[in-house]
Design a protein around this motif. Structure first.
Motif, short mmCIF file in Angstrom:
data_model
loop_
_atom_site.label_atom_id
_atom_site.label_comp_id
_atom_site.label_asym_id
_atom_site.label_seq_id
_atom_site.Cartn_x
_atom_site.Cartn_y
_atom_site.Cartn_z
N ASP A 49 0.84 -1.19 0.00
CA ASP A 49 0.00 0.00 0.00
C ASP A 49 0.88 1.25 0.00
OD1 ASP A 49 -2.10 1.79 0.22
OD2 ASP A 49 -2.12 1.68 2.41
N ASP A 50 0.80 2.00 -1.09
CA ASP A 50 1.63 3.19 -1.27
C ASP A 50 0.90 4.44 -0.78
OD1 ASP A 50 3.66 4.92 -2.07
OD2 ASP A 50 3.00 4.98 -4.16
N HIS A 81 5.08 4.92 -7.37
CA HIS A 81 5.02 3.52 -7.80
C HIS A 81 6.36 2.81 -7.71
CE1 HIS A 81 5.11 0.28 -10.85
NE2 HIS A 81 3.86 0.06 -10.47
N GLN A 82 7.42 3.44 -8.19
CA GLN A 82 8.72 2.78 -8.23
C GLN A 82 9.25 2.47 -6.83
OE1 GLN A 82 10.63 2.27 -11.72
NE2 GLN A 82 8.42 1.95 -11.56
N ASN A 83 9.12 3.40 -5.91
CA ASN A 83 9.56 3.16 -4.54
C ASN A 83 8.69 2.13 -3.85
OD1 ASN A 83 11.89 4.89 -4.08
ND2 ASN A 83 10.48 6.61 -4.36
N ALA A 84 7.39 2.13 -4.12
CA ALA A 84 6.50 1.13 -3.52
C ALA A 84 6.86 -0.26 -4.03
CB ALA A 84 5.05 1.45 -3.85
N LEU A 85 7.15 -0.36 -5.31
CA LEU A 85 7.54 -1.64 -5.88
C LEU A 85 8.85 -2.13 -5.27
CD1 LEU A 85 7.33 -3.97 -7.84
CD2 LEU A 85 8.16 -2.47 -9.67
N LEU A 86 9.82 -1.22 -5.17
CA LEU A 86 11.11 -1.60 -4.57
C LEU A 86 10.93 -2.03 -3.12
CD1 LEU A 86 14.24 -1.69 -5.06
CD2 LEU A 86 14.30 0.55 -3.96
N ALA A 87 10.10 -1.30 -2.37
CA ALA A 87 9.86 -1.65 -0.97
C ALA A 87 9.32 -3.07 -0.85
CB ALA A 87 8.89 -0.66 -0.34
N GLY A 88 8.38 -3.41 -1.72
CA GLY A 88 7.83 -4.76 -1.69
C GLY A 88 8.86 -5.82 -2.03
N LYS A 181 21.59 2.25 -4.89
CA LYS A 181 21.13 3.09 -3.79
C LYS A 181 20.58 4.44 -4.23
CE LYS A 181 22.46 -0.03 -0.87
NZ LYS A 181 21.46 -0.87 -0.18
N GLU A 182 20.45 4.70 -5.55
CA GLU A 182 19.99 6.03 -5.95
C GLU A 182 18.56 6.30 -5.51
OE1 GLU A 182 20.13 3.97 -10.14
OE2 GLU A 182 21.15 3.69 -8.22
N VAL A 183 18.30 7.57 -5.28
CA VAL A 183 16.97 8.00 -4.83
C VAL A 183 16.00 8.06 -5.99
CG1 VAL A 183 15.69 9.91 -3.79
CG2 VAL A 183 17.93 9.27 -2.87
N ASN A 184 16.46 8.55 -7.13
CA ASN A 184 15.59 8.72 -8.30
C ASN A 184 15.52 7.39 -9.05
OD1 ASN A 184 15.16 11.83 -8.34
ND2 ASN A 184 17.35 11.56 -8.02
N LEU A 185 14.51 6.60 -8.72
CA LEU A 185 14.41 5.24 -9.23
C LEU A 185 13.79 5.19 -10.62
CD1 LEU A 185 13.23 3.04 -6.22
CD2 LEU A 185 15.42 2.96 -7.38
N PHE A 186 14.40 4.40 -11.48
CA PHE A 186 13.81 4.07 -12.78
C PHE A 186 14.13 2.60 -13.01
CE2 PHE A 186 13.99 4.04 -17.54
CZ PHE A 186 12.66 4.30 -17.74
N LEU A 187 13.28 1.73 -12.43
CA LEU A 187 13.58 0.30 -12.42
C LEU A 187 13.64 -0.28 -13.82
CD1 LEU A 187 11.41 -0.84 -9.36
CD2 LEU A 187 13.89 -0.50 -9.46
N PRO A 302 16.24 8.00 3.07
CA PRO A 302 15.62 6.72 2.71
C PRO A 302 14.61 6.91 1.59
CG PRO A 302 14.73 7.53 4.79
CD PRO A 302 15.90 8.41 4.45
N ARG A 303 14.54 5.93 0.69
CA ARG A 303 13.61 6.03 -0.42
C ARG A 303 12.19 5.75 0.01
NH1 ARG A 303 17.47 2.22 -3.99
NH2 ARG A 303 17.39 1.18 -1.98
N TYR A 304 12.02 5.05 1.12
CA TYR A 304 10.70 4.76 1.67
C TYR A 304 10.87 4.36 3.12
CZ TYR A 304 12.37 0.03 0.76
OH TYR A 304 13.14 -1.11 0.73
#
Length: 316
Positions: A49-50, A81-88, A181-187, A302-304
């Protein structure tokens, strides 16, 4: 040989309407693969849940309480979305042999999941779900999508055309992703750089089962900007080239003015001001984008942050 433990990771933002049907279909797919002795009965579905503003998290809690197959991860606030996906993915990587990510709207075909698992069992570390066609898209959507991938390619960003975030990654790939470890995620740009063995599974993308798209044009443009500025320095080189051309143009115009009858002074001054001023503002914006990203990366924020994690003890 023991059967692989597969976890599904589903980012959710205001998906209260779609979630019940999504949960049912994903559970059915996992059950079919377990019955076929393809995956372990310990395989699970994790909803992330983002920072939803509707009843998404409450519904996830109910699913978790009602059936062992479901798990939940709640971010402390909306992080995208990208940070939520990475967190999961980072939360479940210690519990699984491979994780499959997909959106909660069921536009990605759940029938492609067993094929992705087959490719993983046959030795692929990463399996990309790729759209076989865009026949269901509007002309604008098709055109903007092709422009997106062409721009990424021209800017030197390695992506998989017609692939979003529907993919399988095994534990080795997930551990490698954790090193970024970058903050600006582009998976979509990061995953292809991992270099491990990959495979492609094609599928037909469907319509949303409920709710509205969480990726309007504004967010798609932002995602493209993140992809370009996070992986390519070509815009800076373009700025240098345009600057050189502007200087050359000004020099040629000066020579022309000396060799011909001059135009009215106000016209030349206006043209020079608009041209040079616009060029400077545009190039300053490009440089500022890179400086801003460097600034954000230097903070090491932290990214999330996780608020709650619902994973049963016997899943660990």
């Amino acid at each position: 040989m023991s059967k692989p433990v597969i976890w599904m990771v589903i980012p959710c933002y205001n998906e209260e309407e779609a979630l019940p049907e999504t949960a049912r279909r994903l559970k059915d797919v996992l059950a079919e693969m377990v019955a076929a002795d393809k995956i372990s009965p310990d395989s699970r579905i994790a909803f992330v849940d983002d920072g939803s503003r509707d009843g998404t998290w409450e519904l996830i809690e109910k699913l978790y309480a009602a059936d062992f197959v479901y798990a939940g991860v709640k971010l402390s606030r909306n992080r995208g979305h990208q940070n939520a996906l990475l967190a999961g993915l980072m939360t479940v990587k210690e519990h699984c042999d491979a994780a499959i990510s997909m959106d909660a709207d069921l536009q990605d075909d759940v029938n492609a999941i067993p094929k992705m698992v087959d490719e993983y069992i046959n030795g692929a570390d990463i399996v990309y779900g790729v759209r076989s066609s865009r026949s269901t898209d509007t002309a604008f959507k098709r055109g903007s999508a092709h422009a997106f991938y062409n721009t990424m390619r021209r800017m030197g960003v390695e992506t998989i055309p017609d692939h979003a975030d529907f993919r399988l990654m095994d534990k080795r790939a997930l551990e490698a992703l954790d090193e970024y470890k970058e903050v600006n995620l582009f998976l979509r740009g990061i995953v292809p750089t991992l270099g491990y063995k990959c495979a492609v599974v094609e599928y037909e993308r469907g319509e949303r089962i409920a709710g509205e798209s969480k990726y309007p044009l504004k967010k798609m443009i932002g995602l493209a900007a993140d992809g370009i500025t996070s992986f390519s320095i070509k815009p800076i080189r373009l700025a240098l080239l345009l600057g050189a051309l502007a200087v050359l143009t000004g020099f040629v115009m000066f020579i022309v003015c000396l060799c011909t009858l001059p135009a009215p002074d106000w016209l030349w001054i206006s043209a020079a001001v608009w041209f040079v001023g616009g060029l400077q503002l545009g190039m300053t914006g490009v440089v500022g984008e890179y400086v801003g990203k460097t600034y954000m990366e230097s903070k090491h924020r932290p990214r999330y942050l996780l608020d709650k994690v619902l994973i049963r003890e016997n899943d660990k």
